[in-house]
Motif scaffolding. Sequence first.
Motif, PDB file in Angstrom:
ATOM      1  N   LYS A  55       2.234   8.990  -1.231  1.00  0.00           N
ATOM      2  CA  LYS A  55       3.143   9.965  -1.860  1.00  0.00           C
ATOM      3  C   LYS A  55       3.975   9.314  -2.972  1.00  0.00           C
ATOM      4  O   LYS A  55       4.183   9.905  -4.025  1.00  0.00           O
ATOM      5  CB  LYS A  55       4.066  10.558  -0.798  1.00  0.00           C
ATOM      6  N   HIS A  56       4.453   8.113  -2.712  1.00  0.00           N
ATOM      7  CA  HIS A  56       5.329   7.425  -3.661  1.00  0.00           C
ATOM      8  C   HIS A  56       4.619   6.237  -4.331  1.00  0.00           C
ATOM      9  O   HIS A  56       5.252   5.249  -4.689  1.00  0.00           O
ATOM     10  CB  HIS A  56       6.590   6.933  -2.946  1.00  0.00           C
ATOM     11  N   PHE A  57       3.321   6.380  -4.498  1.00  0.00           N
ATOM     12  CA  PHE A  57       2.486   5.310  -5.030  1.00  0.00           C
ATOM     13  C   PHE A  57       3.044   4.719  -6.329  1.00  0.00           C
ATOM     14  O   PHE A  57       3.054   3.507  -6.511  1.00  0.00           O
ATOM     15  CB  PHE A  57       1.061   5.839  -5.256  1.00  0.00           C
ATOM     16  N   ASN A  58       3.513   5.564  -7.213  1.00  0.00           N
ATOM     17  CA  ASN A  58       3.989   5.112  -8.520  1.00  0.00           C
ATOM     18  C   ASN A  58       5.338   4.400  -8.466  1.00  0.00           C
ATOM     19  O   ASN A  58       5.786   3.866  -9.485  1.00  0.00           O
ATOM     20  CB  ASN A  58       4.054   6.278  -9.505  1.00  0.00           C
ATOM     21  N   THR A  59       5.984   4.381  -7.300  1.00  0.00           N
ATOM     22  CA  THR A  59       7.287   3.716  -7.191  1.00  0.00           C
ATOM     23  C   THR A  59       7.191   2.331  -6.552  1.00  0.00           C
ATOM     24  O   THR A  59       8.196   1.644  -6.432  1.00  0.00           O
ATOM     25  CB  THR A  59       8.282   4.576  -6.383  1.00  0.00           C
ATOM     26  N   ILE A  60       5.992   1.911  -6.169  1.00  0.00           N
ATOM     27  CA  ILE A  60       5.804   0.606  -5.537  1.00  0.00           C
ATOM     28  C   ILE A  60       6.014  -0.500  -6.577  1.00  0.00           C
ATOM     29  O   ILE A  60       5.465  -0.442  -7.671  1.00  0.00           O
ATOM     30  CB  ILE A  60       4.391   0.480  -4.926  1.00  0.00           C
ATOM     31  N   GLU A  61       6.827  -1.482  -6.222  1.00  0.00           N
ATOM     32  CA  GLU A  61       7.060  -2.645  -7.081  1.00  0.00           C
ATOM     33  C   GLU A  61       5.900  -3.618  -6.873  1.00  0.00           C
ATOM     34  O   GLU A  61       5.883  -4.371  -5.899  1.00  0.00           O
ATOM     35  CB  GLU A  61       8.385  -3.326  -6.717  1.00  0.00           C
TER      36      GLU A  61
END
Length: 123
Positions: A55-61
Amino acid sequence: MILGLVDVLFQNKPEKYGRLTKRLTELEASFNKEIKKDNPNYSEEMAYLKKLFMKHFNTIEEDTFYSDAYADNTAYLQYIHVLLRLAVCSGSDAIVSDFLSFLKKKGRTINLNPHTDKNDKHT
Protein backbone atom coordinates in the motif's frame (compact mmCIF):
# COMPACT_ATOMS: atom_id res chain seq x y z
CA MET A 1 -3.66 -18.82 4.73
CA ILE A 2 -3.89 -15.02 4.70
CA LEU A 3 -0.12 -14.74 4.47
CA GLY A 4 -0.19 -17.04 1.45
CA LEU A 5 -2.76 -14.83 -0.28
CA VAL A 6 -0.66 -11.73 0.32
CA ASP A 7 2.39 -13.54 -1.05
CA VAL A 8 0.43 -14.33 -4.23
CA LEU A 9 -0.28 -10.61 -4.65
CA PHE A 10 3.46 -9.93 -4.47
CA GLN A 11 4.15 -12.61 -7.08
CA ASN A 12 1.54 -11.19 -9.47
CA LYS A 13 3.63 -8.03 -9.94
CA PRO A 14 7.28 -9.14 -9.90
CA GLU A 15 8.35 -6.07 -11.88
CA LYS A 16 7.09 -3.84 -9.05
CA TYR A 17 7.45 -5.97 -5.92
CA GLY A 18 10.26 -8.38 -6.84
CA ARG A 19 12.98 -6.58 -4.92
CA LEU A 20 10.66 -5.95 -1.96
CA THR A 21 9.61 -9.61 -1.86
CA LYS A 22 13.23 -10.75 -1.92
CA ARG A 23 14.17 -8.38 0.90
CA LEU A 24 11.21 -9.33 3.11
CA THR A 25 11.95 -13.02 2.53
CA GLU A 26 15.60 -12.51 3.52
CA LEU A 27 14.68 -10.60 6.66
CA GLU A 28 11.96 -13.02 7.67
CA ALA A 29 14.36 -15.95 7.23
CA SER A 30 16.76 -14.25 9.62
CA PHE A 31 14.20 -14.21 12.44
CA ASN A 32 14.77 -16.64 15.25
CA LYS A 33 12.29 -19.53 14.99
CA GLU A 34 11.31 -18.88 18.62
CA ILE A 35 9.95 -15.47 17.61
CA LYS A 36 7.43 -17.08 15.29
CA LYS A 37 6.64 -19.89 17.72
CA ASP A 38 6.10 -17.50 20.65
CA ASN A 39 3.65 -15.34 18.69
CA PRO A 40 0.48 -17.19 17.64
CA ASN A 41 -0.52 -14.11 15.62
CA TYR A 42 2.71 -13.98 13.63
CA SER A 43 1.23 -15.02 10.26
CA GLU A 44 -1.67 -12.57 10.49
CA GLU A 45 0.62 -9.74 11.58
CA MET A 46 3.16 -10.48 8.84
CA ALA A 47 0.41 -10.60 6.22
CA TYR A 48 -0.88 -7.22 7.34
CA LEU A 49 2.62 -5.75 7.36
CA LYS A 50 3.26 -7.03 3.84
CA LYS A 51 -0.03 -5.49 2.77
CA LEU A 52 1.15 -2.16 4.21
CA PHE A 53 4.43 -2.47 2.31
CA MET A 54 2.41 -2.80 -0.90
CA LYS A 55 0.00 0.00 0.00
CA HIS A 56 2.78 2.43 0.94
CA PHE A 57 5.36 1.08 -1.50
CA ASN A 58 6.37 4.54 -2.71
CA THR A 59 7.15 5.73 0.83
CA ILE A 60 9.80 3.09 1.60
CA GLU A 61 13.25 4.58 2.22
CA GLU A 62 15.29 2.38 -0.08
CA ASP A 63 18.69 3.41 1.31
CA THR A 64 17.67 2.13 4.74
CA PHE A 65 15.42 -0.82 3.99
CA TYR A 66 17.55 -2.44 1.31
CA SER A 67 20.82 -1.71 3.08
CA ASP A 68 23.11 -4.56 4.08
CA ALA A 69 23.44 -2.75 7.42
CA TYR A 70 19.82 -3.60 8.35
CA ALA A 71 20.85 -5.34 11.57
CA ASP A 72 22.82 -2.29 12.63
CA ASN A 73 19.84 -0.06 11.90
CA THR A 74 17.60 -2.09 14.20
CA ALA A 75 19.99 -2.87 17.03
CA TYR A 76 18.47 -0.11 19.13
CA LEU A 77 15.04 -1.68 18.58
CA GLN A 78 15.94 -5.07 20.02
CA TYR A 79 13.26 -4.98 22.71
CA ILE A 80 10.27 -4.15 20.53
CA HIS A 81 7.97 -6.35 18.46
CA VAL A 82 10.07 -7.97 15.72
CA LEU A 83 7.71 -7.05 12.89
CA LEU A 84 7.58 -3.47 14.09
CA ARG A 85 11.34 -3.42 13.48
CA LEU A 86 10.64 -4.15 9.81
CA ALA A 87 8.10 -1.35 9.70
CA VAL A 88 10.55 1.09 11.29
CA CYS A 89 13.33 0.09 8.90
CA SER A 90 11.05 0.84 5.98
CA GLY A 91 11.58 4.49 6.83
CA SER A 92 7.89 5.06 6.14
CA ASP A 93 5.88 6.87 8.79
CA ALA A 94 2.72 5.58 7.11
CA ILE A 95 3.78 1.94 7.45
CA VAL A 96 4.81 2.39 11.08
CA SER A 97 1.65 4.27 12.02
CA ASP A 98 -0.71 1.86 10.27
CA PHE A 99 1.05 -1.17 11.73
CA LEU A 100 0.93 0.26 15.26
CA SER A 101 -2.79 0.97 14.80
CA PHE A 102 -3.36 -2.59 13.60
CA LEU A 103 -1.53 -4.04 16.61
CA LYS A 104 -3.46 -1.79 18.99
CA LYS A 105 -6.79 -2.90 17.48
CA LYS A 106 -5.69 -6.49 18.04
CA GLY A 107 -5.05 -5.74 21.71
CA ARG A 108 -1.27 -5.89 21.43
CA THR A 109 0.61 -3.49 23.66
CA ILE A 110 3.75 -2.13 22.10
CA ASN A 111 6.15 -0.58 24.54
CA LEU A 112 8.66 1.59 22.71
CA ASN A 113 10.56 2.21 25.94
CA PRO A 114 11.93 -1.15 27.12
CA HIS A 115 13.01 0.24 30.47
CA THR A 116 9.47 0.84 31.72
CA ASP A 117 8.30 -2.78 31.81
CA LYS A 118 10.77 -5.58 31.18
CA ASN A 119 8.17 -8.25 31.98
CA ASP A 120 5.98 -7.49 28.95
CA LYS A 121 6.97 -10.19 26.46
CA HIS A 122 4.87 -8.69 23.66
CA THR A 123 7.10 -5.67 23.31
